[in-house]
Design a protein around this motif. Structure first.
Motif, PDB file in Angstrom:
ATOM      1  N   THR A  55       0.836  -1.200   0.000  1.00 28.75           N
ATOM      2  CA  THR A  55       0.000   0.000   0.000  1.00 28.75           C
ATOM      3  C   THR A  55       0.875   1.255   0.000  1.00 28.75           C
ATOM      4  O   THR A  55       0.387   2.353   0.284  1.00 28.75           O
ATOM      5  N   CYS A  56       2.159   1.081  -0.302  1.00 29.34           N
ATOM      6  CA  CYS A  56       3.120   2.189  -0.278  1.00 29.34           C
ATOM      7  C   CYS A  56       2.928   3.111  -1.476  1.00 29.34           C
ATOM      8  O   CYS A  56       2.451   2.700  -2.530  1.00 29.34           O
ATOM      9  N   SER A  57       3.363   4.346  -1.320  1.00 28.67           N
ATOM     10  CA  SER A  57       3.233   5.323  -2.408  1.00 28.67           C
ATOM     11  C   SER A  57       4.333   5.177  -3.458  1.00 28.67           C
ATOM     12  O   SER A  57       4.172   5.637  -4.577  1.00 28.67           O
ATOM     13  N   LYS A  58       5.458   4.537  -3.100  1.00 24.35           N
ATOM     14  CA  LYS A  58       6.566   4.336  -4.043  1.00 24.35           C
ATOM     15  C   LYS A  58       6.838   2.843  -4.199  1.00 24.35           C
ATOM     16  O   LYS A  58       6.557   2.065  -3.291  1.00 24.35           O
ATOM     17  N   PRO A  59       7.416   2.425  -5.348  1.00 21.74           N
ATOM     18  CA  PRO A  59       7.788   1.011  -5.509  1.00 21.74           C
ATOM     19  C   PRO A  59       8.818   0.592  -4.455  1.00 21.74           C
ATOM     20  O   PRO A  59       9.676   1.381  -4.064  1.00 21.74           O
ATOM     21  N   LEU A  60       8.726  -0.642  -3.992  1.00 24.44           N
ATOM     22  CA  LEU A  60       9.646  -1.154  -2.982  1.00 24.44           C
ATOM     23  C   LEU A  60      10.883  -1.758  -3.631  1.00 24.44           C
ATOM     24  O   LEU A  60      10.804  -2.371  -4.696  1.00 24.44           O
ATOM     25  N   THR A  61      12.023  -1.598  -2.958  1.00 21.81           N
ATOM     26  CA  THR A  61      13.259  -2.234  -3.402  1.00 21.81           C
ATOM     27  C   THR A  61      13.646  -3.390  -2.493  1.00 21.81           C
ATOM     28  O   THR A  61      14.555  -4.150  -2.798  1.00 21.81           O
ATOM     29  N   ILE A 121       1.749 -14.893  18.348  1.00 22.29           N
ATOM     30  CA  ILE A 121       2.834 -14.616  17.400  1.00 22.29           C
ATOM     31  C   ILE A 121       2.614 -13.215  16.854  1.00 22.29           C
ATOM     32  O   ILE A 121       1.578 -12.936  16.260  1.00 22.29           O
ATOM     33  N   ARG A 122       3.592 -12.324  17.085  1.00 18.49           N
ATOM     34  CA  ARG A 122       3.561 -10.974  16.529  1.00 18.49           C
ATOM     35  C   ARG A 122       4.213 -11.027  15.162  1.00 18.49           C
ATOM     36  O   ARG A 122       5.281 -11.630  15.007  1.00 18.49           O
ATOM     37  N   ILE A 123       3.620 -10.360  14.195  1.00 17.58           N
ATOM     38  CA  ILE A 123       4.158 -10.357  12.822  1.00 17.58           C
ATOM     39  C   ILE A 123       4.169  -8.939  12.282  1.00 17.58           C
ATOM     40  O   ILE A 123       3.310  -8.133  12.614  1.00 17.58           O
ATOM     41  N   TRP A 124       5.159  -8.631  11.445  1.00 12.88           N
ATOM     42  CA  TRP A 124       5.212  -7.339  10.788  1.00 12.88           C
ATOM     43  C   TRP A 124       6.252  -7.366   9.679  1.00 12.88           C
ATOM     44  O   TRP A 124       7.068  -8.261   9.591  1.00 12.88           O
ATOM     45  N   THR A 125       6.164  -6.355   8.817  1.00 13.66           N
ATOM     46  CA  THR A 125       7.161  -6.179   7.756  1.00 13.66           C
ATOM     47  C   THR A 125       7.775  -4.801   7.897  1.00 13.66           C
ATOM     48  O   THR A 125       7.183  -3.901   8.485  1.00 13.66           O
ATOM     49  N   ILE A 126       8.984  -4.669   7.333  1.00 11.94           N
ATOM     50  CA  ILE A 126       9.612  -3.350   7.209  1.00 11.94           C
ATOM     51  C   ILE A 126       9.990  -3.196   5.733  1.00 11.94           C
ATOM     52  O   ILE A 126      10.986  -3.770   5.288  1.00 11.94           O
ATOM     53  N   PRO A 127       9.175  -2.483   4.975  1.00 14.11           N
ATOM     54  CA  PRO A 127       9.481  -2.273   3.560  1.00 14.11           C
ATOM     55  C   PRO A 127      10.452  -1.102   3.382  1.00 14.11           C
ATOM     56  O   PRO A 127      10.509  -0.207   4.229  1.00 14.11           O
ATOM     57  N   TYR A 128      11.221  -1.132   2.307  1.00 16.26           N
ATOM     58  CA  TYR A 128      12.081   0.010   2.011  1.00 16.26           C
ATOM     59  C   TYR A 128      12.145   0.242   0.516  1.00 16.26           C
ATOM     60  O   TYR A 128      11.932  -0.651  -0.291  1.00 16.26           O
ATOM     61  N   SER A 129      12.396   1.500   0.161  1.00 22.37           N
ATOM     62  CA  SER A 129      12.496   1.911  -1.231  1.00 22.37           C
ATOM     63  C   SER A 129      13.551   2.996  -1.351  1.00 22.37           C
ATOM     64  O   SER A 129      13.970   3.570  -0.365  1.00 22.37           O
ATOM     65  N   LYS A 130      13.999   3.224  -2.559  1.00 24.77           N
ATOM     66  CA  LYS A 130      15.029   4.243  -2.793  1.00 24.77           C
ATOM     67  C   LYS A 130      14.418   5.604  -2.917  1.00 24.77           C
ATOM     68  O   LYS A 130      13.328   5.810  -3.251  1.00 24.77           O
TER      69      LYS A 130
END
Length: 130
Positions: A55-61, A121-130
């Motif tokens: 759901t990010c505004s920029k493409p993920l790397t 169980i706790r779950i999460w992601t950390i997305p990143y982009s340039k």
């Protein structure tokens, strides 16, 4: 008389001489604070499958996938994370709307330990982009 054998998985395990794994009951708690949240999680035996939607505004790397297993009193018993750089079986939902899967506990890594002390169980992601 014919006795019920249970699920197909149990029947196959019996034929192979393997004890089938049982489904463990627990609560799933998302700790998501970023876009590309975990939208579904499934566990059976020693496999945890996480699914995320971008759901990010920029493409993920890239993206890190995380979990923590907690005892009823809140003690963290086990924790882990994976990403596509270390394990090629964790996908990245690169574009907005894309969905991806990450599997902990499979033969290529992401070791997962489940025992009867785990209640959450706790779950999460950390997305990143340039």
């Amino acid at each position: 008389a014919i006795e019920p054998v249970g699920s197909v998985e149990e029947l196959h395990a019996r034929w192979a001489g393997v004890r089938p794994t049982s489904r463990i009951k627990f609560d799933m708690l998302s700790r998501q604070t970023w876009c590309a949240a975990v939208t579904r999680a499934d566990i059976e035996g020693e496999y945890l499958r996480l699914y995320a939607t971008n759901t990010c505004s920029k493409p993920l790397t890239g993206m890190d996938w995380h979990y923590e297993q907690l005892a009823p009193d809140g003690t963290i018993l086990h924790a882990g994370y994976m990403n596509q750089l270390e394990n090629d079986h964790c996908s990245i939902p690169r574009l907005r709307g894309d969905k991806a899967e990450c599997v902990f506990g499979n033969e290529r890594g992401g070791y997962l330990t489940i025992d009867d002390r785990v209640s959450t169980i706790r779950i999460w992601t950390i997305p990143y982009s340039k």
